[in-house]
Design a protein around this motif. Sequence first.
Motif, short mmCIF file in Angstrom:
data_model
loop_
_atom_site.label_atom_id
_atom_site.label_comp_id
_atom_site.label_asym_id
_atom_site.label_seq_id
_atom_site.Cartn_x
_atom_site.Cartn_y
_atom_site.Cartn_z
N LEU A 48 5.27 27.07 24.55
CA LEU A 48 5.57 27.66 25.27
C LEU A 48 7.26 28.55 25.57
CD1 LEU A 48 2.92 27.18 27.74
CD2 LEU A 48 2.65 28.76 25.59
N ALA A 49 7.41 27.03 25.58
CA ALA A 49 9.03 27.34 26.51
C ALA A 49 9.97 27.99 24.73
CB ALA A 49 9.78 26.46 26.23
N ALA A 50 10.22 27.68 23.55
CA ALA A 50 10.21 27.92 22.33
C ALA A 50 9.60 30.15 22.22
CB ALA A 50 10.16 27.14 21.38
N ILE A 51 8.80 29.94 22.49
CA ILE A 51 8.54 31.36 22.57
C ILE A 51 8.80 32.02 23.56
CG2 ILE A 51 5.98 32.80 22.81
CD1 ILE A 51 4.24 30.25 21.16
N MET A 52 9.35 31.91 24.71
CA MET A 52 9.71 32.70 25.76
C MET A 52 10.93 33.12 25.57
SD MET A 52 9.49 32.29 29.96
CE MET A 52 10.67 30.81 29.31
N ALA A 53 11.66 32.16 24.79
CA ALA A 53 13.21 32.02 24.43
C ALA A 53 13.47 33.26 23.06
CB ALA A 53 13.50 30.58 24.36
N GLY A 54 12.34 33.20 22.20
CA GLY A 54 12.44 34.00 21.32
C GLY A 54 12.06 35.12 21.66
N LEU A 55 11.14 35.03 22.54
CA LEU A 55 10.71 36.93 22.67
C LEU A 55 12.19 37.04 23.72
CD1 LEU A 55 6.76 36.11 23.88
CD2 LEU A 55 7.87 37.82 21.93
N CYS A 56 12.83 36.81 24.57
CA CYS A 56 14.28 36.81 24.82
C CYS A 56 14.95 37.53 24.25
CB CYS A 56 14.45 35.34 25.84
SG CYS A 56 13.36 35.34 27.73
N LEU A 57 15.36 36.17 23.13
CA LEU A 57 15.92 36.91 21.63
C LEU A 57 16.19 38.07 21.08
CD1 LEU A 57 16.68 33.60 19.59
CD2 LEU A 57 18.38 34.71 21.66
N ILE A 58 14.62 38.61 21.15
CA ILE A 58 13.97 39.97 20.46
C ILE A 58 14.68 40.75 21.67
CG2 ILE A 58 12.55 41.60 20.16
CD1 ILE A 58 11.08 39.00 18.80
N MET A 59 14.34 40.83 23.03
CA MET A 59 14.86 41.69 24.33
C MET A 59 16.30 42.22 23.73
SD MET A 59 14.07 41.30 28.47
CE MET A 59 14.49 40.22 28.37
N MET A 60 17.52 40.17 24.19
CA MET A 60 18.57 40.59 23.91
C MET A 60 19.01 41.52 23.12
SD MET A 60 19.35 36.99 25.30
CE MET A 60 21.27 36.76 25.10
N LEU A 61 18.67 41.93 21.78
CA LEU A 61 18.79 42.44 20.79
C LEU A 61 19.01 43.59 20.79
CD1 LEU A 61 18.00 40.18 18.22
CD2 LEU A 61 20.85 40.25 18.79
N ARG A 62 18.38 43.54 21.38
CA ARG A 62 17.20 45.25 21.86
C ARG A 62 18.33 45.59 22.85
NH1 ARG A 62 12.27 46.73 25.03
NH2 ARG A 62 12.76 46.17 26.19
N GLY A 63 18.82 45.09 23.69
CA GLY A 63 19.87 45.38 24.76
C GLY A 63 20.88 45.80 24.49
N PHE A 64 21.55 44.38 23.44
CA PHE A 64 22.75 45.47 22.62
C PHE A 64 22.98 46.00 21.81
CE2 PHE A 64 23.61 40.40 22.88
CZ PHE A 64 24.16 40.17 23.90
N ARG A 65 21.32 46.41 21.16
CA ARG A 65 21.20 47.49 20.34
C ARG A 65 21.73 49.15 21.08
NH1 ARG A 65 16.81 48.12 17.05
NH2 ARG A 65 17.24 45.85 16.68
N THR A 66 20.96 48.47 21.74
CA THR A 66 21.18 49.68 22.72
C THR A 66 22.43 50.64 23.88
OG1 THR A 66 19.22 50.22 23.58
CG2 THR A 66 20.73 51.41 25.16
N LEU A 67 24.01 48.92 23.66
CA LEU A 67 24.59 49.22 24.77
C LEU A 67 25.88 49.25 23.26
CD1 LEU A 67 24.81 45.69 26.72
CD2 LEU A 67 24.53 48.01 27.44
N ARG A 68 25.43 49.06 22.73
CA ARG A 68 26.92 49.25 21.33
C ARG A 68 26.52 50.63 20.62
NH1 ARG A 68 28.26 44.69 17.67
NH2 ARG A 68 29.33 46.58 16.64
N ALA A 69 25.19 51.36 21.39
CA ALA A 69 24.83 52.85 20.98
C ALA A 69 25.86 53.73 20.86
CB ALA A 69 23.62 53.15 20.81
N PRO A 70 26.56 55.03 20.32
CA PRO A 70 27.57 56.02 21.59
C PRO A 70 26.55 56.62 23.09
CG PRO A 70 27.12 56.71 19.55
CD PRO A 70 26.50 55.29 19.49
N ALA A 71 28.02 56.23 23.59
CA ALA A 71 27.24 57.04 25.03
C ALA A 71 26.28 58.25 24.41
CB ALA A 71 28.11 57.17 25.56
N PRO A 72 25.24 58.76 24.96
CA PRO A 72 24.52 60.18 24.77
C PRO A 72 24.75 61.37 25.54
CG PRO A 72 23.53 59.06 26.46
CD PRO A 72 24.22 58.24 26.24
N SER A 73 25.63 62.04 24.65
CA SER A 73 25.81 63.80 25.12
C SER A 73 24.69 64.02 26.28
CB SER A 73 26.54 64.33 23.50
OG SER A 73 25.42 64.56 22.64
N LEU A 74 25.59 65.65 26.11
CA LEU A 74 24.12 66.58 26.86
C LEU A 74 23.37 66.73 26.48
CD1 LEU A 74 26.54 69.72 27.19
CD2 LEU A 74 26.20 67.87 29.27
#
Length: 166
Positions: A48-74
């Motif tokens: 269960l700890a390994a599954i939780m860590a894996g799902l957290c990695l997926i969540m973090m990758l999604r967050g990093f992808r959003t942070l690296r995206a250019p800021a939205p314009s109007l």
Amino acid sequence: MSARQTAKMEVFVGVALILFSAAIYSAAGSLPPPNFEPLGSAALPRILAAIMAGLCLIMMLRGFRTLRAPAPSLNNASAKGEDAPDLPPQRPYLSAIVFVCTVCFVAAMDLKLLSFPPAGIAFMSLILFLMNDMKVRQLPLIVGFSAALVLSSYWVFTRFFFIDLP
């Protein structure tokens, strides 16, 4: 909350939960060796700890992808006079209700008021009902799904993993 703030929160929570998963994984090593269980008492917490860590990695990758995206314009939709897409309603109180329901679920089993199957079915049904905007029409489907999930989980734990649930 903006998308960038949400992404930062996802990364922060992901790091915290990965550290928590590592602590659980490490602490599971101090559990006593198995007597009758084929996998041992440390296997389930470690899995269960390994599954939780894996799902957290997926969540973090999604967050990093959003942070690296250019800021939205109007917003193009509002510039053209179109309506913005409907966002789901914010329900911060729901997390507090789920927490209270979880405490009641554990207390009912700890005080031996209910065994796992009826307590689990009631808990799952209540949580799903609340998360589904309390649509009474969906209640039979919710209760059926909860019963199938809880009873199948109960069967797997007691017959396959040889772990007695309360």
